[in-house]
Structure formats: structure tokens, C-alpha cells
Design an enzyme around this catalytic site. Structure first.
Site, short mmCIF file in Angstrom:
data_model
loop_
_atom_site.label_atom_id
_atom_site.label_comp_id
_atom_site.label_asym_id
_atom_site.label_seq_id
_atom_site.Cartn_x
_atom_site.Cartn_y
_atom_site.Cartn_z
N CYS A 173 0.83 -1.21 0.00
CA CYS A 173 0.00 0.00 0.00
C CYS A 173 0.86 1.27 0.00
CB CYS A 173 -0.93 0.08 1.20
SG CYS A 173 -1.85 -1.43 1.49
N HIS B 217 14.39 -36.20 -12.71
CA HIS B 217 14.19 -36.56 -11.30
C HIS B 217 12.76 -36.25 -10.84
CE1 HIS B 217 18.38 -37.53 -10.87
NE2 HIS B 217 18.64 -36.42 -11.55
N ASN C 91 -0.20 1.54 5.88
CA ASN C 91 0.65 0.65 5.09
C ASN C 91 1.35 -0.26 6.10
OD1 ASN C 91 3.89 1.19 3.54
ND2 ASN C 91 2.58 -0.57 3.41
N GLY C 92 1.11 -1.57 5.97
CA GLY C 92 1.75 -2.51 6.89
C GLY C 92 0.77 -3.60 7.30
N TRP D 274 -2.84 -2.66 -1.60
CA TRP D 274 -2.56 -4.04 -2.01
C TRP D 274 -3.15 -4.87 -0.89
CZ3 TRP D 274 0.15 -8.29 -0.08
CH2 TRP D 274 0.32 -9.34 -1.00
N GLU E 115 13.56 -17.14 -14.46
CA GLU E 115 13.06 -15.80 -14.78
C GLU E 115 12.01 -15.88 -15.91
OE1 GLU E 115 13.04 -13.10 -13.38
OE2 GLU E 115 12.66 -11.57 -14.89
N LYS F 224 8.17 -14.62 -15.48
CA LYS F 224 7.56 -13.60 -16.35
C LYS F 224 6.24 -14.13 -16.90
CE LYS F 224 9.25 -10.82 -15.35
NZ LYS F 224 10.35 -10.47 -14.54
N ARG G 95 2.89 0.43 -5.43
CA ARG G 95 2.82 -0.27 -4.14
C ARG G 95 1.54 -1.07 -3.98
NH1 ARG G 95 6.68 2.41 -0.83
NH2 ARG G 95 5.82 1.47 1.04
N LYS H 120 4.32 -3.46 -7.56
CA LYS H 120 5.70 -3.28 -8.00
C LYS H 120 6.66 -3.35 -6.82
CE LYS H 120 8.75 -2.25 -11.15
NZ LYS H 120 9.08 -3.43 -11.97
N GLU I 40 3.45 -14.37 -14.07
CA GLU I 40 2.89 -13.12 -13.55
C GLU I 40 2.12 -12.34 -14.61
OE1 GLU I 40 5.91 -10.71 -11.74
OE2 GLU I 40 7.31 -11.02 -13.37
C1 F6R Z 1 8.99 -9.93 -10.99
C2 F6R Z 1 9.19 -8.90 -10.02
C3 F6R Z 1 9.34 -9.29 -8.59
C4 F6R Z 1 10.45 -8.46 -7.94
C5 F6R Z 1 10.51 -8.76 -6.44
C6 F6R Z 1 11.64 -8.01 -5.77
O1 F6R Z 1 8.85 -9.42 -12.27
O2 F6R Z 1 9.24 -7.74 -10.34
O3 F6R Z 1 9.58 -10.64 -8.45
O4 F6R Z 1 11.65 -8.77 -8.55
O5 F6R Z 1 9.31 -8.40 -5.84
O6 F6R Z 1 11.49 -6.65 -5.93
P1 F6R Z 1 12.70 -5.65 -5.74
O7 F6R Z 1 13.69 -5.95 -6.78
O8 F6R Z 1 12.08 -4.31 -5.89
O9 F6R Z 1 13.24 -5.89 -4.36
#
Ligand code: F6R
Length: 606
Positions: A2, A502, A100-101, A74, A479, A483, A27, A601, A486
Site C-alpha cells: 500500500c 528426477h 501501510n503494513g 494491495w 526468470e 515472467k 505499491r 511493483k 505473472e
Molecule cells: C517480478 C518482479 C518481482 C520483484 C521482487 C523483488 O517481475 O518484479 O519478483 O523482482 O518483488 O522486488 P525488488 O527488486 O524491488 O526488491
């Protein structure tokens, strides 16, 4: 998670709050709301969904008022609907709070308050905060907030307004970030500087346990009831207005910016073929003595950390561990020896990563961080920082900053190798020349977009995917899978290719696409054997291979070529077609690529 924002002053309150919320939407974007005090009366508006739903709801309204708070959510406790959206109001609807928290003891407090006759409307933990404040509210709002804060266990950054004390915003911080923006005849509060930077650059970073009373012409900060003086810091950067620049989505724009980002890092950190990190702050002698690295990060940043381990161990011979932050914190780490904890974070605000930094420092580790956002908590709390300089990354799924992290880690490894004498000048020259070729090679991959679109269309209806790679490209497999998950909500898992037999191989049938990352490398032949095993079970293979690899045609249903580069650099190139594949599959499925469901994010709760 948040984001919270607040304003007190004579300017257009609603627009300041809404613009602030837009800037904080990284956030969380499950709901948004504002509460305003006008002529001593509290009003509140909130809407589920992204900020623009709230914008729409308010667009024809004239909202007067000089004091207001806002929130973008969030969801942690309770689904993302209007009732659970913040601001949360007290029973009398005369006190409003944004939070926030996470309040860990909220159930206990809730049942206590219920016994006293309080009626709760939402499923949030936040609602108990505002009930508590109202319960304690007698004289001034700050005393009530202070008393309520004593009852609360967990993390909180809160902003409170009340009809009973209408000319102030009271804020309290413990665990979650909170800043005060100091203006002339006006003041601001926010979860981060960027929400208010276009109005003021004079910032006070609150520390845990601090309460502040924000008035139009004044602010007072207290700790344990006593007034304290805190330094105003002037932030040196400007508001970064990021637009899509003609691209359909931020994510696509950010994918296309990757060559520029690599060029920028090279020009920032390489001078006369020497690596220079101005902001590193750890001196060379100190670094040269390091006997052990412990990298900790989350999500995509953790994948970067995995590559970091390969590079550091291979070229500097320094043992390196990599932990997911939420695991690092709860394991009994061995603290002996000369060691450094390395944090990797785009946002610089990830709660688990930040908590690990604090934990590490309490155990006398030095902390070095790779961070993109300047002024973030991780930036401020680390002993040394290497900025990943990828610019604002707005798309929730990390793309360009992943590439920036990999390049920065590569440069850091070269720097260490020189300090430790494990790399000689000649070798460094070759490595850096190969690095310099990357931007051009990235641009070349981006020319294959139409081909990737076709592959995306072909596989978009698949129910799940597997991604496999070996060595430096095992993190690439993770990765690529992340991608896809998500962005498209298709289940995907990444494995080291050697692990397939395995267990995961049981999943393979004619409906399962397997993305195989198989550029020229030491393990190429082993990858080919794995690909054959997949084909023998009728799995569909989408292979990332090196240009000129004709042999691969025999084993691949579809091929995505990347230019030839040394094995250690292949993860930087191989991830780009995977980002595009996930992007175009998500578009085929009509998913919101810039703000996928349930994500934020910056993950500011543990
Ligand atoms: C995936 C993604 C997340 C962040 C993770 C860490 O696309 O963006 O998995 O990598 O939440 O975030 P940061 O790098 O901001 O600590």
C-alpha cells in the site's frame, strides 16, 4: 504493502492526493481512496480497482478542504472491495486512517474492542487502528495516536485525520516507510518521496517509533512523547515523468529500452577500461579481504543473485551463497569470518530484503546493495550501493532492471577479480569488449518481435509451461517462468535441465511446451540430450539457441535465436525473447500486462 499520501495547505487538495496516489500505485492497485476534512467535517471517497476508478468517481465533483489523506491498496486482510478499501473510518465516521503494513495482533484487539461494543464493517486489520484511536481520543489527536500505537504489534505507517482536531494530520511510523515533505504554508506526507517530489524537495525521513503532527505552517516530530529535531534533507533528483513514448504498454517500452540501459551502465561504470563505482563506499582494501558473500533478494532480483553467485565464484573464487530474503531472515546464519551481505532490489523497498539488511547489520555484517531507486530505504540503509541505473521501471514485471542488475553484477565481478588478482588485464579487456557488444546484440534480438508474436499465438492456449536451462541459464529458466506466470497467469516452472528426469519429466506430454535455453555453452551437448528426452515424450520444444546453430532445428518445434556471445553473458541476451514471449502470450489472453492481478511493483509487507 500500500501507499499513503497526505496534504495540508491551500492548494488543490484532491489533485495533489490523486496524483500522489498514481505515483504510489506501484505499491498496490487493488483499491484507492481519499478522506478530506472540509469546514470541520470529514468526507471519504473510495473505489475498488485502479486509481483511475477513483479519478472517474471524483471527476465532476468540487471537493473543498485543506486537510486530506489518500491510500492505494494491495490487499492483505479482506478482499479488494469498497468496504475494505482505505481510508478506514471509525465507528462515528469522524476519524479516518490510511495504513501501510500489517497489524499482527489485530484479531486479539478486535475481539477486545468488540466486547466493548465496537462494530466492525471491514475485514481489514486497519479498521482496528481507527477504532482504537477513537477510543483514546479525548484532547488532541496525537495523544490518541500515540496510545493506540502502543497497543499495535506489527508494521505500520499510518496517517490520521479527525473532525475533533481538524487542522492537522498525525502520522506514525514503525516498520513501513514514511516521509514528510516540507513546504511553505503547506506540508505533505507520503510513503515515498516520488509521490510528492514535484511539490517539494525538502524531505524528512521518519524513523521507527516516530510520530509527527503535520500542520499547515508547522510540523512537530516526537519520539516517546518528547519533541525531537530531525534534519531536512534536500533530494537531488527531479520528478521523473515516465510516459509510454508511443508504445502500447510500459512493459514493451521497458523491454525496448534495454540496449540503452546497458550502454548507460557501461558509460557510467567503465572509464579507460577500469571499473569505477562512485557510490560503493566500501574501500578497495576492505573488498579485497572479503572471504564470503551472502546475496539475498526476492523474485527477479533473486534470479540476478543466482547469476551473481556463478560469476563471483568462477572469476574471484570467493564463496557466495544466495538466499531468498524471506528465508535468509529466519535461518541461523553463520556470522564468522570476513563477509558481506549483498542485497539486490529494484525498488529498494522490498520489506523482506530490507528486514534482512537490518538483521545482517545487527550481526555486524557490512551490507552492499544493488538498487535502482535512489533514496529508497535499502539505498539509505546500506553501507555501500551500486545503482543499477535502469530509470523508472513502471511495468510491474521487472524487465530492464533485471538486465541492468545482471550487467552491474558482471561489472562488480570484474572489479573484484582485479582487486583479488584473479583476473589479469588481458582477460579483463576481452570480457569488457564482449560486454560492450551487448547493446547491439540486444537490438538485434528485438528485431525478431514478429516471429516471437507468432510463437506466442501458437502456444497461448497452453495450460502450463516448463522452462529449463543449465548453469548460468538456470536462473534464466526461472526468470522466463516467472515472467510468464505473472503476466499471463499460466502456470510455469523453471528447472535446471538436469533435474527434469528426477520428477518433472512426468509432466511432459504432447500438450506441454518446454522452453529450453540452449545457447552455445559448456553444457550445450547435455542440453541437447535433455531436449531429446523431452521430444521422446512428445513435449513441444521452444529453444533459445545461438545464431548459426543449424543442428538445433532437428530438435526444436520453434527456435528463437540470440547472437553469439560468451556463455557468461548469454543470460543477458536469452532473457529478452522470454520477456517478449510472456508479453505477447499475455496480450493474446487479454491480460493487463503493466499491472497484472494481485501484484504490486514494490512488496512492502513481509
Ligand atoms: C517480478 C518482479 C518481482 C520483484 C521482487 C523483488 O517481475 O518484479 O519478483 O523482482 O518483488 O522486488 P525488488 O527488486 O524491488 O526488491
Amino acid at each position: 504493502m500500500c501507499g499513503i499520501v497526505g496534504y495540508i495547505g491551500d492548494r488543490d487538495l484532491t489533485s495533489i492526493l490523486l496524483v500522489g496516489l498514481e505515483r504510489l500505485s506501484y505499491r498496490g492497485y487493488d483499491s484507492a481512496g481519499i478522506a478530506v476534512i472540509s469546514d470541520g467535517e470529514l468526507s471519504c471517497w473510495k473505489k475498488p480497482g485502479k486509481i483511475h476508478a477513483l479519478n472517474e468517481a471524483l471527476k465532476n465533483m468540487i471537493i473543498q478542504g485543506q486537510v486530506g489523506i489518500g491510500h492505494t491498496r494491495w490487499a492483505t486482510h479482506g478482499e479488494p472491495n469498497e468496504v475494505n478499501a482505505h481510508p478506514q473510518l471509525s465507528q462515528s465516521r469522524r476519524v479516518a486512517v490510511v495504513h501501510n503494513g500489517i497489524i499482527e495482533n489485530y484479531l486479539e484487539l478486535k475481539s477486545k474492542l468488540k466486547k466493548e461494543g465496537h462494530i466492525f464493517l471491514s475485514q481489514t486489520d486497519t479498521e482496528i487502528i481507527v477504532h482504537l484511536i477513537e477510543r483514546y481520543l479525548q484532547d488532541d489527536l496525537e495523544s490518541a495516536v500515540e496510545l493506540a500505537a502502543k497497543d499495535l504489534v506489527g508494521s505500520l505507517a499510518i496517517a490520521v485525520v479527525a473532525e475533533a482536531d481538524p487542522d492537522k494530520i498525525v502520522v506514525y511510523k514503525k516498520g513501513s516507510p514514511l516521509v514528510i515533505g516540507v513546504g511553505k504554508g503547506e506540508n505533505y506526507i507520503a510513503s515515498d518521496v516520488n509521490a510528492i517530489i514535484s511539490h517539494t524537495k525538502n524531505i524528512i525521513y521518519l524513523d521507527d517509533g516516530e510520530l509527527a503532527i503535520i500542520e499547515k505552517n508547522n510540523y512537530t516530530i516526537k519520539r516517546n512523547g518528547k519533541i525531537i529535531n530531525k534534519e531536512i534533507q534536500t533530494v537531488k533528483w527531479d520528478a521523473v515523468i515516465s510516459d509510454k513514448n508511443g508504445y502500447e504498454h510500459y512493459m514493451l517500452k521497458e523491454i525496448y529500452e534495454q540496449a540503452i540501459v546497458v550502454r548507460k551502465l557501461i558509460s557510467k561504470y567503465l572509464q579507460n577500461n577500469k571499473v569505477h563505482f562512485k557510490s560503493l563506499k566500501l574501500d578497495k582494501e576492505e573488498l579485497a579481504k572479503i572471504k564470503r558473500f551472502i546475496i539475498q533478494a526476492c523474485g527477479t532480483s533473486w534470479h540476478s543473485g543466482l547469476l551473481g553467485k556463478y560469476l563471483i565464484e568462477k572469476y574471484t573464487r570467493i564463496p557466495t551463497e544466495v538466499d531468498i530474503s524471506s528465508e535468509f531472515r529466519y535461518r541461523d546464519i553463520i556470522t564468522e569470518g570476513n563477509k558481506i551481505v549483498v542485497a539486490i532490489s529494484q525498488s529498494g523497498e522490498t520489506a523482506d530484503t530490507l528486514a534482512c539488511i537490518r538483521e545482517a547489520k545487527s550481526k555486524f555484517f557490512k551490507v552492499l546493495s544493488f538498487v535502482n531507486v535512489k533514496g529508497s530505504s535499502i539505498d539509505r540503509e546500506s553501507d555501500g550501493v551500486i545503482y543499477t541505473h535502469s530509470g523508472p521501471e513502471i511495468g510491474v514485471a521487472s524487465t530492464k532492471n533485471y538486465v541492468a542488475q545482471l550487467v552491474s553484477l558482471y561489472l562488480f565481478m570484474v572489479h573484484l577479480g582485479i582487486l583479488k588478482w584473479t583476473l589479469d588485464e588481458e582477460k579483463v579487456d576481452v570480457m569488457l569488449n564482449n560486454l560492450r557488444r551487448l547493446p547491439e546484440q540486444i537490438d538485434k534480438i528485438l528485431q525478431q518481435t514478429d516471429h516471437i508474436k507468432k510463437i506466442a499465438k501458437k502456444y497461448a492456449k497452453s495450460k502450463e509451461f516448463i522452462f529449463v536451462g543449465r548453469g548460468v541459464n538456470y536462473p534464466t529458466a526461472l526468470e522466463g517462468a516467472l515472467k510468464l506466470k505473472e503476466l499471463s497467469y499460466i502456470h510455469a516452472a523453471g528447472y535446471p535441465a538436469g533435474e527434469l528426469k528426477h520428477g518433472p519429466i512426468a509432466l511432459i506430454d504432447e500438450n506441454l511446451p518446454v522452453v529450453c535455453i540452449a545457447p552455445q555453452s559448456e553444457t550445450y551437448d547435455k542440453m541437447i540430450s535433455n531436449i531429446q528426452e523431452i521430444r521422446a515424450r512428445k513435449g513441444k520444444t521452444i529453444v533459445i539457441a545461438t545464431e548459426g546453430d543449424e543442428n538445433i532445428k532437428e530438435y526444436a518445434d520453434d527456435i528463437l535465436y540470440i547472437p553469439l556471445c560468451p556463455e557468461d553473458l548469454t543470460p543477458i541476451l536469452a532473457v529478452i525473447p522470454l520477456q517478449l514471449l510472456a508479453y505477447y502470450i499475455a496480450l493474446e489472453l487479454n491480460c493487463d500486462v503493466d499491472q497484472p492481478r494481485n501484484l504490486a511493483k514494490s512488496v512492502t509487507v513481509e
